[in-house]
Design a protein around this motif. Structure first.
Motif, short mmCIF file in Angstrom:
data_model
loop_
_atom_site.label_atom_id
_atom_site.label_comp_id
_atom_site.label_asym_id
_atom_site.label_seq_id
_atom_site.Cartn_x
_atom_site.Cartn_y
_atom_site.Cartn_z
N ARG A 108 1.00 -1.24 0.38
CA ARG A 108 0.25 -0.12 0.31
C ARG A 108 0.55 2.05 -0.15
N THR A 109 0.53 2.73 -1.16
CA THR A 109 0.96 3.99 -1.10
C THR A 109 0.96 4.41 0.01
N GLY A 110 1.46 5.14 0.84
CA GLY A 110 0.87 5.79 1.50
C GLY A 110 0.88 7.10 1.35
N PRO A 111 0.37 8.40 1.74
CA PRO A 111 0.38 10.09 1.78
C PRO A 111 1.62 10.51 1.51
N ALA A 112 2.91 10.58 1.50
CA ALA A 112 4.26 10.37 1.55
C ALA A 112 4.25 9.67 0.15
N GLY A 113 3.45 8.90 0.10
CA GLY A 113 4.24 7.88 -1.34
C GLY A 113 5.56 6.76 -1.05
N ARG A 114 5.12 6.47 0.12
CA ARG A 114 5.79 5.18 0.75
C ARG A 114 5.28 4.25 0.26
N VAL A 115 5.79 3.12 0.03
CA VAL A 115 5.58 1.83 0.05
C VAL A 115 5.61 1.06 0.93
N ARG A 116 4.25 0.70 1.72
CA ARG A 116 5.15 -0.05 2.82
C ARG A 116 3.84 -1.56 2.93
N GLN A 117 4.89 -2.73 3.21
CA GLN A 117 3.44 -3.45 2.88
C GLN A 117 2.50 -3.79 4.47
N VAL A 118 0.96 -4.48 3.87
CA VAL A 118 0.50 -5.00 4.76
C VAL A 118 0.44 -5.54 5.18
N ARG A 119 -1.26 -6.19 5.21
CA ARG A 119 -1.84 -7.70 5.62
C ARG A 119 -3.56 -7.33 5.22
N ASN A 120 -3.99 -7.66 3.91
CA ASN A 120 -5.46 -7.95 4.29
C ASN A 120 -6.50 -8.72 4.08
N MET A 121 -7.38 -8.18 4.49
CA MET A 121 -7.93 -9.00 5.06
C MET A 121 -8.93 -9.90 4.01
N THR A 122 -9.71 -10.46 3.43
CA THR A 122 -9.52 -10.76 1.86
C THR A 122 -10.90 -12.12 1.89
N MET A 123 -12.16 -11.79 1.59
CA MET A 123 -13.07 -12.34 0.88
C MET A 123 -12.91 -12.33 -0.37
N GLU A 124 -14.34 -13.86 -0.81
CA GLU A 124 -14.89 -13.95 -1.74
C GLU A 124 -15.70 -13.14 -2.44
N ARG A 125 -15.83 -12.97 -3.62
CA ARG A 125 -17.37 -11.43 -3.31
C ARG A 125 -19.06 -12.49 -3.30
N GLU A 126 -18.80 -13.71 -3.82
CA GLU A 126 -19.78 -14.92 -3.64
C GLU A 126 -19.81 -14.95 -2.31
N VAL A 127 -19.02 -15.14 -1.54
CA VAL A 127 -18.90 -15.27 -0.01
C VAL A 127 -19.50 -14.36 0.68
N ALA A 128 -19.07 -12.88 0.44
CA ALA A 128 -19.67 -11.88 0.79
C ALA A 128 -21.24 -11.46 0.62
N GLU A 129 -21.28 -12.13 -0.31
CA GLU A 129 -22.49 -11.93 -0.46
C GLU A 129 -23.99 -12.66 -0.40
#
Length: 151
Positions: A108-129
């Motif tokens: 993810r690119t921060g406001p200052a343009g610095r790129v950092r590693q993040v851990r996103n929580m993801t879910m399949e769209r069908e499951v979300a529905e």
């Protein structure tokens, strides 16, 4: 069975291997269906329901949500997410189903343009529905605590 060799830059080997393992795990497990998600959601405590709802909401909006952002949305500390996420993972494992929520390493690119590693929580769209449908069913079946008759 034929094998294919694909060159991978050294700095991405671990990431690619993790992706391959996730793909293998997914193909060996059953997908979720609406009834199974409804059962899980209706039996779950408020913390589990809230986490599923927050991740499903972000997924349906097409947004990424980090674990920190999910914790903030639930008004919790990051360390509190583990005990909430554990029953979700356990339910998927017990039923030999695909995980409902997966953690994916991303940048993810921060406001200052610095790129950092993040851990996103993801879910399949069908499951979300299906989670959204389970939320609505829970609202129909369980009145709001303030709307209940006091005996």
């Amino acid at each position: 069975m034929q094998y294919v060799m694909v060159p991978v830059p050294e700095e991405h080997v671990v990431e690619v291997m993790q992706h391959v393992v996730r793909l293998i795990n997914k193909t060996s497990r059953e997908p979720w269906d609406r009834a199974a998600i409804e059962d899980l959601f209706l039996e779950a405590d408020e913390g589990v329901r809230s986490l599923l709802s927050v991740v499903a909401s972000a997924t349906l909006k097409g947004e990424d949500i980090t674990a920190s952002e999910a914790a903030r949305a639930l008004e919790l500390q990051l360390r509190d997410l583990g005990p909430i996420q554990a029953p979700i993972t356990e339910a998927a494992n017990d039923a030999n189903r695909v995980p409902l929520i997966e953690m994916v390493q991303s940048e993810r690119t921060g406001p200052a343009g610095r790129v950092r590693q993040v851990r996103n929580m993801t879910m399949e769209r069908e499951v979300a529905e299906m989670v959204r449908a389970a939320e609505l069913k829970a609202l129909e079946q369980e009145p709001h605590p303030l709307d209940r008759d006091v005996g």
